[in-house]
Write an enzyme that holds these catalytic residues in place. Structure first.
Site, PDB file in Angstrom:
ATOM      1  N   GLU A  77       2.877  17.978 -25.540  1.00 56.69           N
ATOM      2  CA  GLU A  77       1.833  18.881 -25.038  1.00 56.69           C
ATOM      3  C   GLU A  77       2.480  19.875 -24.082  1.00 56.69           C
ATOM      4  O   GLU A  77       3.527  19.578 -23.499  1.00 56.69           O
ATOM      5  CB  GLU A  77       0.766  18.078 -24.298  1.00 56.69           C
ATOM      6  CG  GLU A  77       1.320  17.501 -23.011  1.00 56.69           C
ATOM      7  CD  GLU A  77       0.528  16.326 -22.464  1.00 56.69           C
ATOM      8  OE1 GLU A  77      -0.501  16.589 -21.853  1.00 56.69           O
ATOM      9  OE2 GLU A  77       0.959  15.176 -22.645  1.00 56.69           O
ATOM     10  N   LYS A 101      12.132  21.683 -20.941  1.00 54.25           N
ATOM     11  CA  LYS A 101      11.875  22.997 -20.334  1.00 54.25           C
ATOM     12  C   LYS A 101      12.238  24.125 -21.292  1.00 54.25           C
ATOM     13  O   LYS A 101      13.179  24.000 -22.090  1.00 54.25           O
ATOM     14  CB  LYS A 101      12.695  23.137 -19.042  1.00 54.25           C
ATOM     15  CG  LYS A 101      12.352  22.115 -17.965  1.00 54.25           C
ATOM     16  CD  LYS A 101      10.912  22.146 -17.564  1.00 54.25           C
ATOM     17  CE  LYS A 101      10.544  22.677 -16.229  1.00 54.25           C
ATOM     18  NZ  LYS A 101      11.323  22.702 -15.088  1.00 54.25           N
ATOM     19  N   GLU A 134      -3.730  19.268 -14.219  1.00 55.12           N
ATOM     20  CA  GLU A 134      -3.198  20.464 -13.582  1.00 55.12           C
ATOM     21  C   GLU A 134      -4.313  21.461 -13.287  1.00 55.12           C
ATOM     22  O   GLU A 134      -5.096  21.804 -14.170  1.00 55.12           O
ATOM     23  CB  GLU A 134      -2.178  21.090 -14.547  1.00 55.12           C
ATOM     24  CG  GLU A 134      -1.117  21.899 -13.872  1.00 55.12           C
ATOM     25  CD  GLU A 134       0.043  21.060 -13.331  1.00 55.12           C
ATOM     26  OE1 GLU A 134      -0.047  19.807 -13.350  1.00 55.12           O
ATOM     27  OE2 GLU A 134       1.021  21.670 -12.882  1.00 55.12           O
ATOM     28  N   LYS A 137       5.563  12.155 -24.219  1.00 55.75           N
ATOM     29  CA  LYS A 137       5.239  10.846 -23.622  1.00 55.75           C
ATOM     30  C   LYS A 137       5.148   9.809 -24.731  1.00 55.75           C
ATOM     31  O   LYS A 137       4.600  10.107 -25.801  1.00 55.75           O
ATOM     32  CB  LYS A 137       3.893  10.898 -22.898  1.00 55.75           C
ATOM     33  CG  LYS A 137       3.829  11.912 -21.780  1.00 55.75           C
ATOM     34  CD  LYS A 137       2.423  12.066 -21.220  1.00 55.75           C
ATOM     35  CE  LYS A 137       2.387  13.240 -20.257  1.00 55.75           C
ATOM     36  NZ  LYS A 137       1.036  13.665 -19.902  1.00 55.75           N
ATOM     37  N   LEU A 172       8.403  14.348 -13.439  1.00 53.17           N
ATOM     38  CA  LEU A 172       9.011  14.106 -14.734  1.00 53.17           C
ATOM     39  C   LEU A 172      10.480  14.483 -14.689  1.00 53.17           C
ATOM     40  O   LEU A 172      10.865  15.405 -13.987  1.00 53.17           O
ATOM     41  CB  LEU A 172       8.330  14.971 -15.804  1.00 53.17           C
ATOM     42  CG  LEU A 172       6.872  14.659 -16.109  1.00 53.17           C
ATOM     43  CD1 LEU A 172       6.265  15.760 -16.959  1.00 53.17           C
ATOM     44  CD2 LEU A 172       6.777  13.324 -16.833  1.00 53.17           C
ATOM     45  N   CYS A 223      33.284  22.990   6.068  1.00 52.67           N
ATOM     46  CA  CYS A 223      33.592  23.239   7.472  1.00 52.67           C
ATOM     47  C   CYS A 223      33.972  21.908   8.102  1.00 52.67           C
ATOM     48  O   CYS A 223      33.297  20.904   7.909  1.00 52.67           O
ATOM     49  CB  CYS A 223      32.353  23.818   8.158  1.00 52.67           C
ATOM     50  SG  CYS A 223      32.321  23.595   9.940  1.00 52.67           S
ATOM     51  N   TYR A 252      -4.493  15.402 -18.157  1.00 49.32           N
ATOM     52  CA  TYR A 252      -3.435  14.852 -19.015  1.00 49.32           C
ATOM     53  C   TYR A 252      -2.911  13.494 -18.568  1.00 49.32           C
ATOM     54  O   TYR A 252      -2.023  12.938 -19.172  1.00 49.32           O
ATOM     55  CB  TYR A 252      -2.272  15.843 -19.145  1.00 49.32           C
ATOM     56  CG  TYR A 252      -1.696  16.301 -17.811  1.00 49.32           C
ATOM     57  CD1 TYR A 252      -1.043  15.413 -16.965  1.00 49.32           C
ATOM     58  CD2 TYR A 252      -1.808  17.625 -17.397  1.00 49.32           C
ATOM     59  CE1 TYR A 252      -0.531  15.816 -15.759  1.00 49.32           C
ATOM     60  CE2 TYR A 252      -1.296  18.046 -16.176  1.00 49.32           C
ATOM     61  CZ  TYR A 252      -0.654  17.129 -15.368  1.00 49.32           C
ATOM     62  OH  TYR A 252      -0.152  17.521 -14.158  1.00 49.32           O
ATOM     63  N   ARG A 257      -0.866  16.559  -4.974  1.00 46.33           N
ATOM     64  CA  ARG A 257       0.178  15.573  -5.177  1.00 46.33           C
ATOM     65  C   ARG A 257       0.872  15.218  -3.860  1.00 46.33           C
ATOM     66  O   ARG A 257       1.202  14.077  -3.610  1.00 46.33           O
ATOM     67  CB  ARG A 257       1.192  16.133  -6.172  1.00 46.33           C
ATOM     68  CG  ARG A 257       2.344  15.249  -6.415  1.00 46.33           C
ATOM     69  CD  ARG A 257       3.162  15.755  -7.590  1.00 46.33           C
ATOM     70  NE  ARG A 257       4.228  14.840  -7.847  1.00 46.33           N
ATOM     71  CZ  ARG A 257       5.364  14.815  -7.177  1.00 46.33           C
ATOM     72  NH1 ARG A 257       5.565  15.688  -6.225  1.00 46.33           N
ATOM     73  NH2 ARG A 257       6.286  13.928  -7.448  1.00 46.33           N
ATOM     74  N   ASP A 295     -31.179  31.285   1.413  1.00 42.28           N
ATOM     75  CA  ASP A 295     -30.253  30.663   2.356  1.00 42.28           C
ATOM     76  C   ASP A 295     -31.002  29.750   3.314  1.00 42.28           C
ATOM     77  O   ASP A 295     -30.517  28.675   3.672  1.00 42.28           O
ATOM     78  CB  ASP A 295     -29.509  31.735   3.156  1.00 42.28           C
ATOM     79  CG  ASP A 295     -28.424  32.391   2.314  1.00 42.28           C
ATOM     80  OD1 ASP A 295     -27.753  33.301   2.818  1.00 42.28           O
ATOM     81  OD2 ASP A 295     -28.252  31.978   1.150  1.00 42.28           O
ATOM     82  N   ALA A 296     -32.217  30.169   3.718  1.00 39.56           N
ATOM     83  CA  ALA A 296     -32.984  29.374   4.680  1.00 39.56           C
ATOM     84  C   ALA A 296     -33.370  28.021   4.073  1.00 39.56           C
ATOM     85  O   ALA A 296     -33.225  26.972   4.715  1.00 39.56           O
ATOM     86  CB  ALA A 296     -34.229  30.132   5.110  1.00 39.56           C
ATOM     87  N   ASP A 297     -33.834  28.035   2.823  1.00 37.11           N
ATOM     88  CA  ASP A 297     -34.190  26.775   2.166  1.00 37.11           C
ATOM     89  C   ASP A 297     -32.973  25.877   2.003  1.00 37.11           C
ATOM     90  O   ASP A 297     -33.038  24.655   2.187  1.00 37.11           O
ATOM     91  CB  ASP A 297     -34.815  27.048   0.800  1.00 37.11           C
ATOM     92  CG  ASP A 297     -36.245  27.553   0.933  1.00 37.11           C
ATOM     93  OD1 ASP A 297     -36.805  28.025  -0.074  1.00 37.11           O
ATOM     94  OD2 ASP A 297     -36.780  27.455   2.067  1.00 37.11           O
ATOM     95  N   TYR A 298     -31.864  26.498   1.632  1.00 38.17           N
ATOM     96  CA  TYR A 298     -30.614  25.749   1.470  1.00 38.17           C
ATOM     97  C   TYR A 298     -30.229  25.089   2.793  1.00 38.17           C
ATOM     98  O   TYR A 298     -29.913  23.894   2.854  1.00 38.17           O
ATOM     99  CB  TYR A 298     -29.521  26.706   0.987  1.00 38.17           C
ATOM    100  CG  TYR A 298     -28.159  26.082   0.853  1.00 38.17           C
ATOM    101  CD1 TYR A 298     -27.213  26.236   1.876  1.00 38.17           C
ATOM    102  CD2 TYR A 298     -27.793  25.351  -0.273  1.00 38.17           C
ATOM    103  CE1 TYR A 298     -25.960  25.673   1.767  1.00 38.17           C
ATOM    104  CE2 TYR A 298     -26.547  24.784  -0.386  1.00 38.17           C
ATOM    105  CZ  TYR A 298     -25.622  24.940   0.628  1.00 38.17           C
ATOM    106  OH  TYR A 298     -24.386  24.376   0.523  1.00 38.17           O
TER     107      TYR A 298
END
Ligand code: IVH
Length: 719
Positions: free
Chosen positions: A127, A326, A186, A302, A94, A456, A238, A150, A44-47
């Site tokens: 796809e 779907k 995705e 597509k 879509l 209403c 995609y 998005r 960690d020290a070197d990092y």
């Protein structure tokens, strides 16, 4: 190694640049080891020393800070908020199709738009539709610079630091990749990883997660990238956004290129031509669905050729060249504990079934819509009997609940055998449960039939309507005020304190002033707020004091005016002042201004009437004018292709066109910044008349409007 390093103070610019490059790569390398494989190579020290050196060099040479610098990664965002990224190209959604018939219609519509016979000559890719979150990954000079969600499609959140923890996403692209590349796809969580995570949560006595999708979304919105890294997210490429060069000319070619560049692509992608082959592929994927290690909710089709995609273009939010087929919705049995009535923004009373909680397709459902009074009775929109024998739905009934994707769950059917003998038919209220005003079903003037919606009549006096108006006003596609969601609106609206209450939209923009008038109640002392969140809320409100005209119009909540209509109006009128003036005149004259409104392609009489009625209401104008004292709607963007000779012109097509279908001609003209209208008026600039043109042509000639045939039009718009 430290001995060989040149001290920061002694670096010249060239050395500093080289050092920053080396440090960025080294730190990214250690990050990947740390996050991805849990096997760090350095202490960690070197990092930390590497990071400090990077920071020190950047401080001396601020002009050299790299976009992929470690200082721009983890922890760069202030707690709770990610910075915004404007997508170079919008991220679209879509259209959905649900049946084989819908798919045939989609395929036919592609041929029809292109003016071709449906002869099977156009290839489509098919796809899986991955149920995750879409992500745009931007590479500049082959280096990952931004990962953005998005968002609303135009702007998303900058989640770059978290994206860098996803091992499947390459940090760099091969040398032959173009300079600017945006790969889209995705981000998802594998089902197996989700189950392992939940098993761990359970073992730790913690609450488990609902489903992989939400968990993936939550994991990406972590401010601490280490948490994201621990969640094992994955990716499928995609699609794409901006590309400085196109590496292929088909959809399949592009995706294969992404694969070559190191992105995972979905193995079930296929290229097919006939509708039968497409539907068969859909059924094959459906059969494999339970065995896949990731959730999918349909199949995406597509058009394969990119030149055809380009000609087909877009509707307002979705491409004409693609659709999502779907999978059928998931269903489950449960009982209705009670029925509540919700009052919407336009006063519609919607019955909601409160259910004994039940898991439907992996999500716990407690509420489901019953649509309207007729639906409960077993009567459909056209007066026909729905459900077998049209039986009604009662409190206490055992029912079938259906959930499809993002759609609100609905009560589909009743199990009559399980109905209790004392169950009584549900009586739909004739008064608004919130304000007590009469609730009525309007009669459709044209058909003489009763509207299915009970409304209403309280209008502004109805608190439910006023509150829903506000919720709509701040919603994502309207003012989109971060930190002002449904819960906060409930709080502000219900408050009686003059320093806090918000009853109409302009009140939102006076909140800061009222809070700063010292003697009054301070928001930050109220539970759930706090100093930081109040400041952020005010900043978010201030950020919207200037807003796109289409968002402004949409936010007004005019009946029938959704996002698409709001965009049409903004484009047609250009400025808010012109819009309101147009609507006022359209109301009083029913002459030119009314015709102009109706001539906007996509706006029919029902919508036009609703808008005009809205502006006739003094109370609406009053609220808007108070709002305009605080908020400035920006004039609608000048048409994008302003160098086109038809930009900003109003064009009417008439007669038959031979080189293009009417739809394509219209889409093309609009993409060049022209407005396409359905009727000729003084405002028309160009009439394109094909063979068989009749009254529109003579009217245009009467008005002295420029007329041309299809070839002249094509010559005019030629690139
Ligand atoms: S294409 C211009 N392909 O579905 C079209 N989208 O409703 C860009 N999605 O926001 C999208 N799998 O998050 C495409 N194979 C796939 C997809 C896919 C999932 C999601 C994506 C998009 C949404 C559209």
């Amino acid at each position: 190694m430290a001995e060989q390093l040149i001290p920061v103070e002694e670096l010249n610019e060239e050395q500093a640049r080289a050092e920053l490059e080396r440090l960025s790569a080294a730190i990214a390398h250690h990050d990947a080891l740390y996050h991805g494989e849990d096997k760090p190579e350095v202490s960690d020290a070197d990092y930390d020393a590497l990071k400090r050196r990077n920071d020190a060099i950047e401080e001396r040479f601020p002009g050299l800070v790299r976009t992929d610098s470690p200082s721009q990664r983890v922890g760069a965002a202030p707690a709770g908020i990610f910075s915004q990224v404007t997508h170079a190209r919008p991220m679209l959604s879509l259209d959905n199709t649900f049946s084989d018939e819908d798919v045939r219609d989609f395929v036919n519509s592609v041929y029809r738009f292109l003016g071709q016979l449906p002869d099977g000559s156009i290839a489509f890719t098919a796809e899986p539709k991955i149920d995750g979150l879409s992500m745009s990954l931007r590479y500049e000079n082959r280096k990952l610079v931004t990962g953005a969600t998005r968002g609303d499609g135009t702007t998303g959140e900058n989640v770059t630091a978290n994206i860098r923890t996803i091992g499947e996403i390459p940090d760099t692209l091969p040398d032959d990749a173009p300079d600017v590349v945006e790969v889209r796809g995705e981000v998802y969580m594998a089902k197996s990883d989700f189950m392992a995570l939940n098993a761990q949560m359970e073992a730790d006595g913690k609450q488990t997660y609902v489903n992989p999708r939400n968990t993936a979304a939550g994991s990406l919105r972590q401010l601490d990238a280490k948490v994201t890294a621990s969640r094992k997210l994955k990716f499928f490429a995609y699609a794409w956004g901006e590309m400085s060069e196109m590496p292929a000319d088909t959809q399949l070619g592009m995706v294969k290129t992404f694969e070559r560049w190191g992105f995972p692509i979905n193995p079930l992608m296929s290229r097919l031509s006939s509708v039968e082959a497409i539907l068969d592929h859909y059924h094959q994927i459906g059969l494999k669905r339970p065995d896949l290690d990731y959730d999918i909710d349909g199949v995406v089709y597509k058009v394969d050729r990119l030149d055809l995609q380009q000609r087909l273009g877009f509707r307002s939010r979705s491409p004409r060249w693609a659709t999502a087929h779907k999978f059928p919705a998931e269903q489950a049995f449960t009982t209705i504990e009670t029925i509540d009535i919700q009052v919407g923004r336009t006063g519609a009373l919607t019955p909601v079934a409160r259910l004994t909680p039940i898991t439907v397709g992996g999500v716990v459902v407690t509420n489901a819509t019953l649509h309207n009074a007729d639906y409960i009775l077993g009567i459909g929109n056209n007066g026909e009997r729905i459900r077998e024998e049209g039986h009604d739905i009662r409190i206490g009934d055992t029912v079938i609940v259906q959930r499809a994707g993002d759609v609100i769950p609905q009560v589909l059917d009743v199990v009559l055998e399980k109905r209790k003998s004392d169950a009584e038919p549900y009586v739909f209220p004739s008064k608004c449960p919130v304000c007590g005003s009469h609730a009525v079903r309007e009669k459709n003037e044209k058909t003489g039939k009763l509207d299915s919606v009970t409304r209403c009549t309280g209008g502004f006096i109805c608190k439910a309507q006023a509150k829903e108006h506000l919720k709509h006003f701040v919603s994502r596609n309207a003012f989109d005020i971060e930190g002002l969601g449904t819960k906060q609106i409930d709080f502000f609206f219900d408050s009686e304190d003059p320093a806090i209450t918000v009853r109409t939209a302009p009140d939102i923009f006076t909140l800061r002033e009222r809070q700063e008038a010292t003697s009054l109640t301070k928001l930050e002392n109220i539970e759930g707020f706090g100093r930081v969140s109040v400041r952020k809320l005010f900043d978010a409100i201030d950020a919207r004091r200037s807003i796109a005209l289409n968002r402004f119009i949409y936010a007004l909540g005019i009946r029938h005016v959704g996002e698409t209509t709001a965009k049409l109006l903004a484009r047609s009128y250009g400025s808010y002042a012109a819009f309101e003036e147009g609507m006022k005149q359209a109301g009083s004259l029913h002459g030119e201004a009314w015709n102009e409104l109706n001539a906007i392609d996509g706006i029919g009489e029902v919508v036009a009437t609703a808008i005009v009625e809205f502006f006739k209401e003094e109370r609406n104008r009053d609220v808007i004018h108070r709002l305009l004292e605080k908020v400035t709607p920006e004039d609608a963007e000048a048409p994008q292709a302003s160098d086109s000779p038809v930009a900003g012109k109003t064009v009417v097509f008439t007669g038959s066109l031979e080189k293009f279908t009417r739809d394509e001609a219209k889409a093309r003209a609009e993409s060049l910044g022209a407005k396409v209208s359905g009727s000729v008026s003084k405002k028309t600039d160009i009439l394109v008349a094909g063979p068989g043109a009749g009254s529109k042509l003579s009217k245009a000639q009467e008005l002295g409007i420029q007329t041309m045939d299809e070839d002249e039009w094509l010559a005019l718009i030629a690139p």
